[in-house]
Design a protein around this motif. Structure first.
Motif, PDB file in Angstrom:
ATOM      1  N   ASP A 336      42.125 -41.972 -69.075  1.00 35.87           N
ATOM      2  CA  ASP A 336      42.724 -40.766 -69.657  1.00 35.87           C
ATOM      3  C   ASP A 336      43.582 -41.196 -70.845  1.00 35.87           C
ATOM      4  N   ALA A 337      43.065 -40.936 -72.069  1.00 34.45           N
ATOM      5  CA  ALA A 337      43.783 -41.369 -73.274  1.00 34.45           C
ATOM      6  C   ALA A 337      45.138 -40.701 -73.392  1.00 34.45           C
ATOM      7  N   ALA A 338      45.246 -39.447 -72.954  1.00 28.89           N
ATOM      8  CA  ALA A 338      46.523 -38.745 -73.036  1.00 28.89           C
ATOM      9  C   ALA A 338      47.558 -39.399 -72.133  1.00 28.89           C
ATOM     10  N   ALA A 339      47.156 -39.742 -70.905  1.00 25.49           N
ATOM     11  CA  ALA A 339      48.080 -40.379 -69.970  1.00 25.49           C
ATOM     12  C   ALA A 339      48.488 -41.760 -70.465  1.00 25.49           C
ATOM     13  N   ILE A 340      47.531 -42.514 -71.020  1.00 29.35           N
ATOM     14  CA  ILE A 340      47.830 -43.849 -71.541  1.00 29.35           C
ATOM     15  C   ILE A 340      48.839 -43.752 -72.687  1.00 29.35           C
ATOM     16  N   ALA A 341      48.626 -42.803 -73.610  1.00 27.73           N
ATOM     17  CA  ALA A 341      49.537 -42.641 -74.735  1.00 27.73           C
ATOM     18  C   ALA A 341      50.912 -42.174 -74.257  1.00 27.73           C
ATOM     19  N   ARG A 366      45.086 -33.630 -70.542  1.00 32.67           N
ATOM     20  CA  ARG A 366      44.170 -34.721 -70.210  1.00 32.67           C
ATOM     21  C   ARG A 366      43.247 -34.956 -71.403  1.00 32.67           C
ATOM     22  N   LEU A 367      42.806 -36.181 -71.567  1.00 31.01           N
ATOM     23  CA  LEU A 367      41.854 -36.523 -72.616  1.00 31.01           C
ATOM     24  C   LEU A 367      40.940 -37.631 -72.074  1.00 31.01           C
ATOM     25  N   VAL A 399      53.218 -39.770 -81.835  1.00 27.30           N
ATOM     26  CA  VAL A 399      51.953 -40.195 -81.241  1.00 27.30           C
ATOM     27  C   VAL A 399      51.163 -38.942 -80.896  1.00 27.30           C
ATOM     28  N   THR A 400      49.930 -38.847 -81.389  1.00 27.48           N
ATOM     29  CA  THR A 400      49.068 -37.707 -81.090  1.00 27.48           C
ATOM     30  C   THR A 400      47.720 -38.207 -80.598  1.00 27.48           C
ATOM     31  N   ALA A 401      47.031 -37.359 -79.857  1.00 28.48           N
ATOM     32  CA  ALA A 401      45.678 -37.677 -79.383  1.00 28.48           C
ATOM     33  C   ALA A 401      44.897 -36.378 -79.309  1.00 28.48           C
ATOM     34  N   ARG A 402      43.603 -36.447 -79.623  1.00 28.23           N
ATOM     35  CA  ARG A 402      42.778 -35.239 -79.624  1.00 28.23           C
ATOM     36  C   ARG A 402      41.303 -35.612 -79.475  1.00 28.23           C
ATOM     37  N   GLN A 403      40.517 -34.603 -79.161  1.00 25.62           N
ATOM     38  CA  GLN A 403      39.067 -34.752 -79.062  1.00 25.62           C
ATOM     39  C   GLN A 403      38.457 -34.267 -80.371  1.00 25.62           C
ATOM     40  N   GLU A 404      37.540 -35.073 -80.942  1.00 23.03           N
ATOM     41  CA  GLU A 404      36.782 -34.660 -82.122  1.00 23.03           C
ATOM     42  C   GLU A 404      35.313 -34.893 -81.842  1.00 23.03           C
TER      43      GLU A 404
END
Length: 483
Positions: A336-341, A366-367, A399-404
């Motif tokens: 989960d990239a969101a949790a890791i970040a 979640r990501l 710090v940001t994270a998203r789905q593309e």
């Protein structure tokens, strides 16, 4: 030629912008116009007292006379040539001469009609171009870099001596002169033979431009050579593709020196890891002892902190060594990239507060993606740590994270000191530290971003950087989700 037609002809001759003359069969000038007079610096009266032979440069006279006599003899009707005239002040005038013979009703020669276009400037430009081409030819053949010109259809048009001398290394059985031919060419790991689409010549014919594409050539690992290749497209004045030019630089000594350095670093790291683990174990036992004086306990904690820093450095060096020799292993699984970040941000929050930096996160709930969660945490930790380290009190990091689409993007942006434009291409290199970091005495080994780049690449992802000195930096890691 008489009457009205003769007057009209004379009027046309006199007002023509091109030099014109009527020449007798013996070469004497019977009539000249104003344009010719200006071209070679004599008055019309002066010109009608001489023959063209006296106005012609001695080195061109024989060729002119031969054509002149062939025309008189009826072997040819007219001729054209480029020749030099002697100006009245002594300099040379280049003329494009066209000559036609007029005969009477019985076929006897009456006179020649000559037209002379001044091409002196054109000829000077040609001479400059010839000189430049000669200079370029000398450079082309003498530089210590292999040069190859490939035509639009992928055929080898030309190569210099340096490149020709090295062709037997990748192609010991000869080359057919077309881009993409396979040979004894290997990727930088020294084991994987290049596919056609990896060959630099083929990539160039597909319209690619690249720099420092590095690989090995030669079947024997003990004697093979390493090359770095760059490619540029060749285009015409309207942008049409005319081919490609490639430059090949041998870098065997450099690559072997890097290999020796990598082997040394890996060896030292392995040798230090075992005794350091023992030191840390005993330090932990000592620090837990209740009967130590307070001053001794404090000193032991300092030793322990520095030993842990050394352990982290050794871990980084070992990871770099694994990347270099191709043994880096990823333990892929659901992540989960969101949790890791989020965890990385919380871990770094105390450091950010201590430095006076605002650290925020903009993350989805979640990501999900498929990745090595521990290695991905290393990536985010390093990027967040750098954002704090290279910012000033009062700056901010986000710090940001998203789905593309089918990719996951993690960004770490700061408003810190930024990176100089000339250093951007080097930030992911091992042991690289920017001039600003050195000047400000910011601690670091120059390994963090190299580790980031290696881990992201191992996930088949990419990492990019955008920065403006004094305004801040944004690192962007893009990885396949692989759900």
């Amino acid at each position: 030629m008489a009457g009205e037609n003769a007057d009209l002809w004379r009027l046309m001759l006199q007002h023509s912008p091109i030099g014109m003359a009527v020449v007798a069969p013996d070469g004497h000038l019977l009539m000249v116009n104003h344009a010719l007079s200006e071209m070679i610096g004599y008055t019309p009266d002066e010109l009608t007292r001489v023959g063209f032979q006296e106005l012609t440069h001695p080195d061109d006279l024989d060729a002119d006379m031969e054509l002149f006599n062939q025309t008189l003899a009826g072997e040819i009707d007219s001729y054209r040539m480029r020749k030099r005239y002697l100006h009245a002040d002594g300099h040379v005038v280049w003329g494009d001469l066209s000559v036609a013979l007029v005969r009477d009703a019985d076929g006897e020669p009456l006179h020649f009609i000559s037209q002379i276009l001044d091409v002196t400037e054109q000829r000077l430009n040609e001479e400059r171009l010839e000189a430049a081409n000669a200079e370029m030819e000398a450079i082309f053949e003498t530089v210590n870099v292999g040069l190859l010109l490939i035509g639009p259809e992928g055929t080898y048009e030309r190569m210099n001596k340096r490149h020709a001398e090295t062709m037997h290394l990748p192609f010991p059985r000869g080359h057919d002169g077309a881009a993409g031919q396979l040979g004894e060419v290997y990727l930088l790991d020294g084991r994987t033979q290049m596919r056609r689409e990896d060959m630099p010549s083929y990539r160039a014919t597909q319209g690619e431009e690249f720099d420092d594409y590095t690989y090995w050539v030669g079947a024997d690992p003990a004697t093979r050579s390493a090359f770095s290749t760059s490619a540029r497209q060749v285009r015409g004045p309207d942008g049409e593709r005319l081919g490609a030019v490639l430059a090949y630089q041998e870098i065997t000594d450099l690559i072997r020196a890097i290999e020796v350095k990598d082997e040394f670093v890996a060896s030292v790291s392995h040798e230090l890891r075992t005794p350091l683990t023992s030191v840390l174990g005993h330090l932990e036992l000592l620090c837990e002892s209740d009967d130590l004086p307070a001053e001794a306990a404090a000193q032991l904690r300092v030793v322990q902190r520095n030993a842990l820093r050394l352990q982290a450095l050794l871990a980084d060096l070992l990871l770099i060594g694994q990347v270099a020799d191709g043994t880096l292993e990823l333990h892929m699984g659901p992540a989960d990239a969101a949790a890791i970040a989020r965890e990385a941000v919380e871990f770094a929050r105390v450091s950010a507060q201590r430095a006076g930096i605002s650290l925020t996160a903009d993350l989805p709930e979640r990501l999900p993606l498929r990745a090595d969660a521990q290695r991905l945490r290393q990536v985010v930790d390093n990027l967040v740590s750098n954002a704090i380290k290279y910012s000033r009190s009062g700056d901010a990091a986000t710090v940001t994270a998203r789905q593309e689409g089918d990719r996951v993007v993690i960004e770490v942006a700061d408003t810190g000191i930024g990176i100089a434009a000339e250093e951007l291409d080097h930030v992911f290199g091992r042991f690289f530290r920017g001039g600003e970091a050195i000047q400000r005495q910011i601690t670091g080994t120059g390994l963090g971003l190299s580790i980031v780049g290696s881990i992201v690449a191992a996930h088949d992802g990419t990492v990019t950087v955008e920065s403006e000195q004094g305004r801040g930096t944004t690192f962007r890691a893009t990885l396949p989700a692989r759900l």
